[in-house]
Each structure stands twice: as structure tokens, then as C-alpha cells.
Design a protein around this motif. Structure first.
Motif, PDB file in Angstrom:
ATOM      1  N   CYS A   1       9.596  -1.318  -0.722  1.00 44.68           N
ATOM      2  CA  CYS A   1       8.760  -2.249   0.014  1.00 44.68           C
ATOM      3  C   CYS A   1       7.506  -2.528  -0.786  1.00 44.68           C
TER       4      CYS A   1
ATOM      5  N   ARG B   1       6.058  -2.097   5.057  1.00 37.57           N
ATOM      6  CA  ARG B   1       6.540  -0.713   5.156  1.00 37.57           C
ATOM      7  C   ARG B   1       8.050  -0.646   5.381  1.00 37.57           C
TER       8      ARG B   1
ATOM      9  N   THR C   1       9.911   5.944   6.172  1.00 33.66           N
ATOM     10  CA  THR C   1      10.642   7.165   5.789  1.00 33.66           C
ATOM     11  C   THR C   1      10.240   8.325   6.697  1.00 33.66           C
TER      12      THR C   1
ATOM     13  N   HIS D   1       1.115   0.664   7.725  1.00 39.73           N
ATOM     14  CA  HIS D   1      -0.017   0.831   6.814  1.00 39.73           C
ATOM     15  C   HIS D   1      -0.890  -0.410   6.891  1.00 39.73           C
TER      16      HIS D   1
ATOM     17  N   GLY E   1       6.674   4.976  -1.058  1.00 40.48           N
ATOM     18  CA  GLY E   1       7.282   6.205  -1.561  1.00 40.48           C
ATOM     19  C   GLY E   1       7.344   7.268  -0.487  1.00 40.48           C
TER      20      GLY E   1
ATOM     21  N   ASP F   1       3.973  10.415   6.474  1.00 38.35           N
ATOM     22  CA  ASP F   1       3.567  11.286   5.374  1.00 38.35           C
ATOM     23  C   ASP F   1       2.303  10.732   4.695  1.00 38.35           C
TER      24      ASP F   1
HETATM   25  N1  GLU Z   1       6.651   7.137   3.445  1.00 38.22           N
HETATM   26  C1  GLU Z   1       5.770   6.136   3.924  1.00 38.22           C
HETATM   27  C2  GLU Z   1       6.005   5.859   5.393  1.00 38.22           C
HETATM   28  O1  GLU Z   1       6.993   6.228   5.943  1.00 38.22           O
HETATM   29  C3  GLU Z   1       5.825   4.856   3.099  1.00 38.22           C
HETATM   30  C4  GLU Z   1       7.142   4.165   3.205  1.00 38.22           C
HETATM   31  C5  GLU Z   1       7.178   2.937   2.301  1.00 38.22           C
HETATM   32  O2  GLU Z   1       7.418   3.104   1.090  1.00 38.22           O
HETATM   33  O3  GLU Z   1       6.983   1.826   2.825  1.00 38.22           O
HETATM   34  O4  GLU Z   1       5.194   5.264   6.019  1.00 38.22           O
END
Ligand code: GLU
Length: 232
Positions: free
Chosen positions: A2, A73, A76, A86, A99, A123
Motif C-alpha cells: 500500500c 492502509r 496487517t 494511518h 510494512g 503495530d
Molecule cells: N502494519 C500496519 C497496519 O496494519 C501497516 C500496514 C500497511 O502496510 O498498510 O496498520
């Protein structure tokens, strides 16, 4: 996979952030958000689902500021939701992350003991809080460096800081991050395509490297915190 976008310039950045995120849509995502800095405060808008939802939200509740980061996003850790979308913010910093942080649970437990509060199931929020903790005693570069040293897993990051209004920081290990150079405006993006309408002058971060963008220049540091030069 993403997307990340970051812009620092002298004009309002929200529309550029959305434009960059639209170009990253092809990677797939479940939610999207942006954060900017205005008058010493981090302001955020996040929404579940398509970027169109975020655009509608921004129309109702516009966001100003010449410094900002954005994210699409692919969850994960934690369900797709607005709270887990985010950028994640402690008030002192806002972070976008692509990640997975493998050791997020142990870092989270350690920070909870220090009275840090977690609002999401992600995370990523451990990065936000770790950085906030280090910034109490260290400068930006040291704080970012110390934070990265604690992380196991893969990441590309974009960061803005409440108390440093003229800076966007990028960093990577295992996930890609490009840097774009404009006229009195600089950018980070998951790939050069995200920055295509803004610039064709691009550098790429290597694993372990950190970049510090102001509107007039970009500085690069390797994993030993030594300043390095990059080809454009
Ligand atoms: N691991 C993060 C989450 O779950 C980022 C996932 C991503 O790469 O968008 O929010």
C-alpha cells in the motif's frame, strides 16, 4: 502492499497528498488518511474504504498546512477501521507506515508500563509512541535512529513533528521509499509513480537510510547516522 506520500512546501499540501494517494490506489488498500501540521498542531483526517470517502470528509472538514503525510492502509495488525487507519499520532508526532513490526507486542507492553496509551490495534502505533518517548531526550535524528534500532520487521515510514514545523522525515527497511525534488517543495512517496505529477527528479532510499526533508533541501543519513549523498 500500500502507499505512503509526504509533502513539504510553501502551499497548502492536502490536495497534493490526495493526488499522490490516488496514484497509489492500484496497490490495493482498505482505508486512507492524511495529517498536516498547522499552527503547532497536528491535524488528521482518516476514513475507512475508498479515497473518495476521505475526499468527502475533507470537503466537509478541510485541512490546512504546508507540511503533511498521507497513507493508504492494507491492514496487517488490527481490523480495517477509521481508528486503525494511518496516520497514527501521539500529538507530538504523526506516522505513516507500510510494512509489519514483528516485535510490536513486546514494545507495546514496555511502553504501557511507562504510561503510554494506545488507541489503535496496529503495530504502527508503537513507532509513534517510541519516537515520542525518545524525543523527550534526543534530537530528531537520534530519536528516529533509536526508534528504528528497536524495530524488527519491515517498514517504510513518513513522519511529521509537532515541534519541528519545517520537516518531514522518511526512513525504510524492507519496504520501498522514493524521494522527489520540486521547486521549493520536496516529497516522499512509495514509488516514483506516486510523485509523477509533482516531479521527475527522484532518489531512492536504501535499507537503513533516513531522509530529512525541508522545503529547500533533502539530507540523507545511513544506518550509522553519517550524512551521505544520493544521485538524483
Ligand atoms: N502494519 C500496519 C497496519 O496494519 C501497516 C500496514 C500497511 O502496510 O498498510 O496498520
Amino acid at each position: 502492499m500500500c502507499g505512503i506520500i509526504g509533502v513539504i512546501g510553501h502551499n497548502k499540501v492536502s490536495s497534493l497528498l490526495i493526488e499522490g494517494l490516488k496514484r497509489l490506489e492500484y496497490r490495493g488498500y482498505d482505508s486512507a488518511g492524511i495529517a498536516t501540521l498547522l499552527n503547532g498542531k497536528i491535524d488528521r483526517r482518516r476514513s475507512l474504504g475508498k479515497i473518495e470517502n476521505l475526499k468527502k470528509l475533507l470537503k466537509k472538514s478541510p485541512i490546512k498546512g504546508n507540511v503533511g503525510i498521507g497513507h493508504t492502509r492494507w491492514a496487517t495488525h488490527g481490523i480495517p477501521s477509521r481508528i486503525n487507519a494511518h496516520p497514527h499520532s501521539s500529538g507530538d508526532v504523526a506516522v505513516v507506515h507500510n510494512g509489519i513490526i514483528e516485535n510490536s507486542n513486546s514494545i507495546k507492553n514496555e511502553l504501557i508500563k511507562k504510561n503510554y496509551l494506545f488507541k489503535s490495534q496496529t503495530d504502527t502505533e508503537v513507532i509513534t509512541q517510541l519516537l515520542t518517548n525518545y524525543l523527550k531526550n534526543y534530537d530528531i535524528l537520534d530519536s528516529v535512529h533509536k526508534t528504528l534500532e528497536r524495530l524488527e520487521g519491515s517498514f517504510a515510514l513518513g513522519i511529521i513533528f509537532k515541534n519541528f514545523k519545517d520537516i518531514v522525515v522518511g526512513a525504510r527497511r524492507g519496504s520501498p521509499l522514493a524521494v522527489g525534488y520540486g521547486h521549493e517543495e520536496n516529497y516522499i512517496g512509495s514509488d516514483s509513480y506516486a510523485l509523477k505529477s509533482m516531479t521527475n527528479k527522484i532518489s531512492y532510499l536504501e535499507d537503513g537510510e533516513i531522509c530529512i526533508l525541508t522545503k529547500d533541501k533533502v539530507e540523507f543519513y545511513n544506518s550509522e547516522k553519517n550524512k551521505i549523498n544520493k544521485e538524483i
